[in-house]
Design an enzyme around this catalytic site. Structure first.
Site, PDB file in Angstrom:
ATOM      1  N   LYS A 175       0.895  -0.856  -0.270  1.00 31.85           N
ATOM      2  CA  LYS A 175       0.220   0.028   0.666  1.00 31.85           C
ATOM      3  C   LYS A 175       1.036   1.421   0.234  1.00 31.85           C
ATOM      4  O   LYS A 175       1.359   1.772   1.324  1.00 31.85           O
ATOM      5  CB  LYS A 175      -1.059   0.402   1.116  1.00 31.85           C
ATOM      6  CG  LYS A 175      -2.392   0.349   1.489  1.00 31.85           C
ATOM      7  CD  LYS A 175      -2.239   2.083   0.848  1.00 31.85           C
ATOM      8  CE  LYS A 175      -2.408   3.142   1.914  1.00 31.85           C
ATOM      9  NZ  LYS A 175      -1.582   4.201   1.328  1.00 31.85           N
ATOM     10  N   GLU A 251       8.854   1.519  11.160  1.00 35.40           N
ATOM     11  CA  GLU A 251      10.395   2.598  11.137  1.00 35.40           C
ATOM     12  C   GLU A 251      10.217   3.810  10.925  1.00 35.40           C
ATOM     13  O   GLU A 251       9.163   4.170   9.908  1.00 35.40           O
ATOM     14  CB  GLU A 251      11.243   2.168   9.980  1.00 35.40           C
ATOM     15  CG  GLU A 251      12.732   2.288   9.746  1.00 35.40           C
ATOM     16  CD  GLU A 251      12.756   4.067   9.038  1.00 35.40           C
ATOM     17  OE1 GLU A 251      12.459   5.344   9.348  1.00 35.40           O
ATOM     18  OE2 GLU A 251      12.932   3.915   7.389  1.00 35.40           O
ATOM     19  N   CYS A 285      14.037  10.171   7.374  1.00 34.41           N
ATOM     20  CA  CYS A 285      14.511  10.110   8.675  1.00 34.41           C
ATOM     21  C   CYS A 285      15.314   9.869   8.986  1.00 34.41           C
ATOM     22  O   CYS A 285      15.528  10.230  10.535  1.00 34.41           O
ATOM     23  CB  CYS A 285      13.307   8.879   8.776  1.00 34.41           C
ATOM     24  SG  CYS A 285      11.639   7.978   8.348  1.00 34.41           S
ATOM     25  N   GLU A 386      10.470  17.484  14.143  1.00 34.17           N
ATOM     26  CA  GLU A 386      11.276  16.765  12.542  1.00 34.17           C
ATOM     27  C   GLU A 386      11.147  18.002  12.058  1.00 34.17           C
ATOM     28  O   GLU A 386      10.123  17.818  11.661  1.00 34.17           O
ATOM     29  CB  GLU A 386      10.967  15.224  12.213  1.00 34.17           C
ATOM     30  CG  GLU A 386      12.237  13.945  12.310  1.00 34.17           C
ATOM     31  CD  GLU A 386      11.298  13.496  11.647  1.00 34.17           C
ATOM     32  OE1 GLU A 386      10.197  12.457  11.922  1.00 34.17           O
ATOM     33  OE2 GLU A 386      12.606  12.032  10.611  1.00 34.17           O
TER      34      GLU A 386
END
Ligand code: SIN
Length: 486
Positions: A175, A251, A285, A386
């Site tokens: 997906k 993750e 990331c 972030e």
């Protein structure tokens, strides 16, 4: 103009969504519509799960050597088409073509790596408790798996999950992110051409994750969900997956510290910083989000960072000399702007960039100039969240003890980097940093053979190396008793 695949790939065939609905895929460089593609809902996902379940036992029973052969063949077909795939990836995601090529090459390396690992999923025989007994542990495919993948690496994040799942003998439903589904459909096509049996891989595109995720998370036939994305969504999946006790490989977010000690090789640290900060315009990331520089070298190092970032060309990723493409959408630029504005309001200084580029050529795209902020402190938003953009915030520090404490002061623990020439410090700091992945004098930590993943709120599980197979395999202990000798 590239031709794009537009249908769902379910049970070995290309299908419209049952509802007939479609959604638009947008080029982030100029806001234009690239194509409209099938928009799946829960019924389409159920159809994909039915088909994966049907294919599961046969694929698990397929000899590892045959699974390995199909994986290698798919990688070979994709490599032969790599320039076209890189173009598709750049059009939907924005990154410069050279980076798109790098991403796909790295992703296909995972397919080849796991093609080899498929042949080495060894079990173990353990000394038993009596002469008539044997203790054997074997590894078996866990079952139907789902990969929910992000938009920042539209090919890589699929290939690294898919390689491990298929090698282990698991059927997989992919997906992809709604913002970047086109590369995923191409990947489906390569595996179909390589002879993967129907139903073993399916690609289900949808504009609203919530429409299909309920179907995935509540279905007990789905045994593994591998997700790369935000910590917030990872927590939701954990809650939802608990009802059917799914295995989750997560993750999640990071907030990587990048520490430069005064005894570091500054040329090397600078090269590594530019590459890890500017890869994918800072939308990774593992991007260097908090650049800690020891006070005695801060001015000199900052000068060099400013010089390098200011010279990078911003523009369309399809142009060969462009190093910085657009961010993924307007929301991404808004977030970067809000982090920079908060830092300035709280005393930081813009040493380079700090705004959207001017000029009509880039006006319809989601661009932001490479930016350096100085005088950044731990109280600013940029020190906690972030940014996911091309912003290098420079924090100064005095001692090793202080910087380790500040670097570890985060709920995240994905990647950390530090630079020093002191061998004892190399060991000490590597062990003290509370991160799943540490680059010691290294900003280029991505490697197919390594166990990549985070600790704390950055996730669960490891992708890559022989560890990458663990999420897709169960260990079965067989106690053989009543053995007799002739
Ligand atoms: C990421 O997940 O953001 C980067 C992954 C990698 O470099 O392997």
């Amino acid at each position: 103009m590239a031709e794009y695949l537009t249908k769902l790939f379910i049970d070995g065939s290309w299908q419209d969504a049952i509802s007939g609905e479609t959604f638009a895929v947008i080029n982030p460089a100029d806001g234009s519509e690239l194509v409209r593609i099938a928009d799946a809902n829960a019924e389409d996902m159920l159809k994909a799960i039915d088909s994966a379940q049907k294919a599961q036992a046969g694929w698990a029973a397929t000899p590892a050597l045959e699974r390995s052969r199909i994986l290698r063949k798919a990688a070979e077909i994709a490599r032969a088409d790599i320039d076209r795939l890189a173009h598709v990836l750049t059009m939907e995601q924005g990154k410069p073509l050279a980076q798109a090529l790098g991403e796909i090459t790295y992703g296909l390396d995972f397919i080849e790596w796991f093609a080899e690992e498929a042949r080495r999923t060894y079990g173990t025989t353990v000394p038993s408790t009596g002469p008539d007994k044997r203790i054997v542990a074997i590894k078996q495919a866990t079952g139907v798996s789902v990969a929910i993948t992000p938009w920042n690496f539209p090919a890589l994040q699929i290939l690294r999950k898919l390689g491990a799942a298929l090698a282990a003998g698991c059927a997989m439903i992919v997906k992809p992110a709604a913002l970047t589904p086109l590369s995923a459909l191409e990947i489906g096509k390569y595996f179909a051409e390589a002879g993967l049996p129907d139903g073993v891989l399916q690609v289900v595109t949808s504009s609203r994750a919530s429409r299909v995720s309920e179907a995935i998370m509540s279905d007990s036939r789905v045994r593994v969900v591998s997700f790369t994305g935000s910590t917030e969504v990872g927590k939701v999946l954990m809650r939802e997956g608990s009802t059917t006790m799914k295995r989750l490989a997560l993750e999640l977010g990071g907030h990587a510290p990048f520490i430069v000690f005064e005894d570091a090789d500054l040329d090397h640290a600078l090269e590594q910083l530019i590459s890890v900060k500017m890869r994918n315009m800072g939308q990774t990331c593992v991007s260097a989000n908090r650049i800690f520089v020891q006070r005695s070298i801060a001015e000199e190092f900052t000068r060099r960072v400013v010089e390098r970032l200011s010279s990078m060309k911003v523009g369309f990723g399809t142009e060969s000399d462009v190093e910085v493409g657009p961010l993924i959408n307007a929301g991404a630029v808004d977030k970067v702007e809000s982090h920079v504005a908060d830092a300035i309001a709280n005393g930081a200084t813009v040493a380079a960039g700090g705004k959207r580029p001017s000029g009509a050529a880039l006006a319809n795209g989601h661009f932001y100039e490479p930016t350096v902020l100085t005088g950044v402190t731990d109280e600013m938003i940029i020190a906690r969240d972030e940014t996911f953009g091309p912003v290098a915030p420079i924090f100064e520090f005095d001692t090793e003890e202080e910087v380790i404490e500040r670097a570890n002061n985060s709920p995240f623990g994905l990647a950390a980097y530090f630079f020093t020439r002191d061998v004892n410090r190399l060991v000490r700091v590597s062990e003290a940093l509370e991160y799943g992945t540490v680059g010691a004098n290294d900003g280029s930590i991505s490697a197919v053979q390594a166990p990549f993943g985070g600790v704390k709120e950055s996730g669960i599980g490891r992708e890559g190396g022989h560890w990458g197979m663990d999420d897709y395999m169960d260990i079965k202990y067989i106690s053989l008793a009543g053995l007799t000798r002739p």
